[in-house]
Write a protein that holds these residues in place. Sequence first.
Motif, short mmCIF file in Angstrom:
data_model
loop_
_atom_site.label_atom_id
_atom_site.label_comp_id
_atom_site.label_asym_id
_atom_site.label_seq_id
_atom_site.Cartn_x
_atom_site.Cartn_y
_atom_site.Cartn_z
N ALA A 18 -0.78 7.22 5.96
CA ALA A 18 -2.01 6.42 5.98
C ALA A 18 -3.21 7.29 6.39
O ALA A 18 -4.31 7.11 5.86
CB ALA A 18 -1.86 5.24 6.94
N GLY A 87 -8.55 6.29 -11.63
CA GLY A 87 -7.18 6.34 -11.10
C GLY A 87 -6.21 7.16 -11.93
O GLY A 87 -5.19 7.61 -11.43
N LEU A 126 -14.09 0.04 -4.00
CA LEU A 126 -13.84 -0.46 -5.36
C LEU A 126 -14.50 -1.81 -5.62
O LEU A 126 -14.31 -2.40 -6.67
CB LEU A 126 -12.32 -0.58 -5.59
CG LEU A 126 -11.60 0.75 -5.82
CD1 LEU A 126 -10.10 0.57 -5.69
CD2 LEU A 126 -11.94 1.31 -7.19
N ALA A 140 -9.36 -3.34 -5.99
CA ALA A 140 -8.58 -3.29 -7.24
C ALA A 140 -7.67 -4.50 -7.36
O ALA A 140 -7.48 -5.04 -8.45
CB ALA A 140 -7.77 -2.01 -7.28
N ARG A 170 10.39 0.12 -2.94
CA ARG A 170 10.37 0.47 -1.51
C ARG A 170 11.73 1.01 -1.07
O ARG A 170 11.79 1.84 -0.17
CB ARG A 170 9.98 -0.75 -0.68
CG ARG A 170 8.55 -1.24 -0.94
CD ARG A 170 7.51 -0.42 -0.21
NE ARG A 170 6.16 -0.68 -0.70
CZ ARG A 170 5.38 -1.66 -0.29
NH1 ARG A 170 5.79 -2.48 0.64
NH2 ARG A 170 4.17 -1.80 -0.80
N GLU A 183 10.17 1.73 4.66
CA GLU A 183 10.43 0.45 5.34
C GLU A 183 11.93 0.16 5.30
O GLU A 183 12.40 -0.60 4.43
CB GLU A 183 9.66 -0.66 4.65
CG GLU A 183 8.15 -0.48 4.75
CD GLU A 183 7.42 -1.60 4.03
OE1 GLU A 183 6.74 -2.39 4.69
OE2 GLU A 183 7.55 -1.68 2.79
N TRP A 198 -4.02 -11.21 -2.96
CA TRP A 198 -4.84 -11.58 -4.11
C TRP A 198 -3.89 -12.36 -5.02
O TRP A 198 -3.15 -11.74 -5.78
CB TRP A 198 -5.34 -10.34 -4.86
CG TRP A 198 -6.10 -9.35 -4.04
CD1 TRP A 198 -7.43 -9.38 -3.74
CD2 TRP A 198 -5.59 -8.12 -3.46
NE1 TRP A 198 -7.76 -8.27 -2.99
CE2 TRP A 198 -6.67 -7.49 -2.81
CE3 TRP A 198 -4.34 -7.51 -3.43
CZ2 TRP A 198 -6.53 -6.28 -2.13
CZ3 TRP A 198 -4.20 -6.30 -2.76
CH2 TRP A 198 -5.28 -5.70 -2.12
N TYR A 203 1.27 -8.95 0.07
CA TYR A 203 1.12 -7.72 0.85
C TYR A 203 2.17 -6.69 0.49
O TYR A 203 1.87 -5.51 0.27
CB TYR A 203 1.21 -8.06 2.35
CG TYR A 203 1.06 -6.89 3.29
CD1 TYR A 203 -0.19 -6.33 3.55
CD2 TYR A 203 2.18 -6.33 3.92
CE1 TYR A 203 -0.32 -5.25 4.41
CE2 TYR A 203 2.06 -5.25 4.78
CZ TYR A 203 0.80 -4.72 5.03
OH TYR A 203 0.68 -3.66 5.87
N SER A 209 -2.92 2.37 1.06
CA SER A 209 -3.96 3.40 0.88
C SER A 209 -3.45 4.65 1.58
O SER A 209 -3.16 4.60 2.78
CB SER A 209 -5.27 2.95 1.53
OG SER A 209 -5.79 1.84 0.84
N TYR A 283 2.66 4.24 -13.42
CA TYR A 283 1.64 3.93 -12.43
C TYR A 283 1.62 2.42 -12.17
O TYR A 283 1.05 1.65 -12.94
CB TYR A 283 0.28 4.41 -12.93
CG TYR A 283 -0.74 4.66 -11.85
CD1 TYR A 283 -1.25 5.94 -11.63
CD2 TYR A 283 -1.23 3.64 -11.05
CE1 TYR A 283 -2.21 6.19 -10.65
CE2 TYR A 283 -2.18 3.86 -10.06
CZ TYR A 283 -2.65 5.14 -9.87
OH TYR A 283 -3.61 5.38 -8.91
N PHE A 286 0.45 -2.47 -8.30
CA PHE A 286 0.77 -3.86 -7.95
C PHE A 286 2.03 -4.18 -8.75
O PHE A 286 2.09 -3.92 -9.96
CB PHE A 286 -0.40 -4.79 -8.29
CG PHE A 286 -1.69 -4.32 -7.67
CD1 PHE A 286 -1.89 -4.42 -6.29
CD2 PHE A 286 -2.67 -3.70 -8.44
CE1 PHE A 286 -3.05 -3.94 -5.70
CE2 PHE A 286 -3.83 -3.22 -7.86
CZ PHE A 286 -4.02 -3.33 -6.48
N ASN A 332 -0.01 5.71 -2.38
CA ASN A 332 -1.15 5.74 -3.30
C ASN A 332 -2.37 6.48 -2.76
O ASN A 332 -3.36 5.87 -2.37
CB ASN A 332 -1.54 4.33 -3.76
CG ASN A 332 -2.46 4.40 -4.99
OD1 ASN A 332 -2.70 5.48 -5.53
ND2 ASN A 332 -2.96 3.26 -5.43
N ILE A 334 -5.08 7.71 -4.32
CA ILE A 334 -5.38 7.33 -5.71
C ILE A 334 -5.53 8.52 -6.67
O ILE A 334 -4.86 8.59 -7.68
CB ILE A 334 -6.63 6.43 -5.76
CG1 ILE A 334 -6.36 5.16 -4.95
CG2 ILE A 334 -6.99 6.07 -7.20
CD1 ILE A 334 -7.54 4.20 -4.85
#
Length: 388
Positions: A18, A87, A126, A140, A170, A183, A198, A203, A209, A283, A286, A332, A334
Amino acid sequence: MTKEPVAVVGIGQTKHVAARRDVSIAGLVREAARRALDDAHLAWADIDAVVIGKAPDFFEGVMMPELYLADALGAVGKPMLRVHTAGSVGGSTALVAANLVAARVHRTVLTLAFEKQSESNAMWGLSLPIPFQQPLLAGAGGFFAPHVRAYMRRTGAPDTIGSLVAYKDRRNALKNPYAHLHEADLTLEKVQASPMLWDPIRYSETCPSSDGACAMVLTDRTGAARAPHPPAWVHGGAMRSEPTLFAGKDFVSPQAGKDCAADVYHQAGITDPRREIDAVEMYVPFSWYEPMWLENLGFADEGEGWKLTESGLTELDGGLPVNPSGGVLSTNPIGASGMIRFAEAALQVRGRAGEHQVDGARRALGHAYGGGAQFFAMWLVGAEPPAR
Ligand SMILES: CC(=O)SCCNC(=O)CCNC(=O)[C@H](O)C(C)(C)COP(=O)(O)OP(=O)(O)OC[C@H]1O[C@@H](n2cnc3c(N)ncnc32)[C@H](O)[C@@H]1OP(=O)(O)O
C-alpha cells in the motif's frame, strides 16, 4: 526485411504494498530495474535504451517524473522515452520497447513501469470534474460499475460470479511473494459479505491502490543466446484505441479490445485461443471484468464468459488459468499493472513463476486496458522462438 525476434531475458518487480515509505520514486524504479538486470546477468552498460511508462502524473502529483529518472535507470547518455496510455501503459510501454528491438533500432532495451499511489489518491485523481457531467462518478469503480451491471443484465449471469473471481485471484496471490494483498483467512463468504462500494462491486471484489514497479530486459537473438535462463519469445503484440465516448460504443465489450486480440492471435498463428493458450494474465481491476474480457478476447462466445468462470476453468489448476499471479485484483500500482501482466505471462513460459507456475505453460497472453476501456495492449509470448 523480416523483424528481429524479441526475447524477454530479465524480469524484476518490487514487493507491491500500500505504501513504500522507505523509497522515493527513483528508489522504487531502480529496485525493479536492478532485479531485471540481475535476472539477465547484465550490467547497466549493457542496456542501449530505456523505455518507461506510468499512468497520469495526477496520481503522484509529480509532473513528468521521467525528467529526473534517467540517472536512477542508468539512462544518462542513452535514449530514454516515456509512453502514456492511461491504465494500459505498462503493456504499451513494453510493446514500444519490443518494437525498438524488432526494428533493430536497439539491441537490448530496459523497459519499466511504475506507480507510487501512496503519494496521492487514485480514487479522487480519477474523479475529474468535467463540466455538465453527473457528479457521482467516484473513481474508476464509479465509472466501471454501470458497465458491469450492463454485462449482468445482457448475459443473465448470477451475481455470485464476481465473488468467485475475487476469491480465486486472492488465493492465487498467496502463492506470489510480490503480490500486494495476502489475505490468508479470506473465504468466499467473507468476499460476499464485504461492503458494497460501487454497486455491484464489493470491497473484496476491487483492486487495492498499490506502490510498485516492474521492469523487463528485452533483447535480440544474440542477446537471448547469452542469457543465463530460458527467455520468453514475443510471438505477437498489438495496441488499439478508441474514444471514451461515441455513438454505439460498447462498454461491455469494446471493439478496440476485440481487434487488438484478433491482431495478436493472427501474428502468433493462434486460431483457437481457449485451447492453444496455456495461461492468461488479464487486466481485471474489478472482478466482473474476468468474464467480460473472456468474451472480448475470444475465449468464450458472447454471453458465455461467466459460465467458464463458474465451471472452474480459470482456476490455477483449470484448463485456462487466468491471473495465476493474483492479478490486478491483488496488486494495482496502476501504471505498472499492464507490464506486470506482460511480465507474469513471460514468467509462465520461462517456467520461472515459482509457486504460481502453470504446469507446462508454453504460450501465455498478457493483456492491459486503460482509460474509459479505450486503450488496449496485448502480447503473446512463447517458450520457443517464433516460427516466422
Ligand atoms: C485501469 C485501472 O486500473 S482501473 C482501477 C484503478 N484503481 C482503483 O480504482 C483503486 C481502487 N481501490 C481503492 O480506491 C482503495 O484501495 C479502496 C477504496 C478499495 C480502499 O481504500 P483505503 O482503505 O483508503 O485503502 P488504503 O490504500 O489506505 O489501504 C488500507 C489497507 O487496506 C488494504 N486494502 C486496500 N484495498 C483493499 C481491498 N480492495 N481489499 C482488501 N484490502 C485492501 C491495504 O493493503 C491496506 O492494508 P495495509 O495497511 O495492511 O497495507
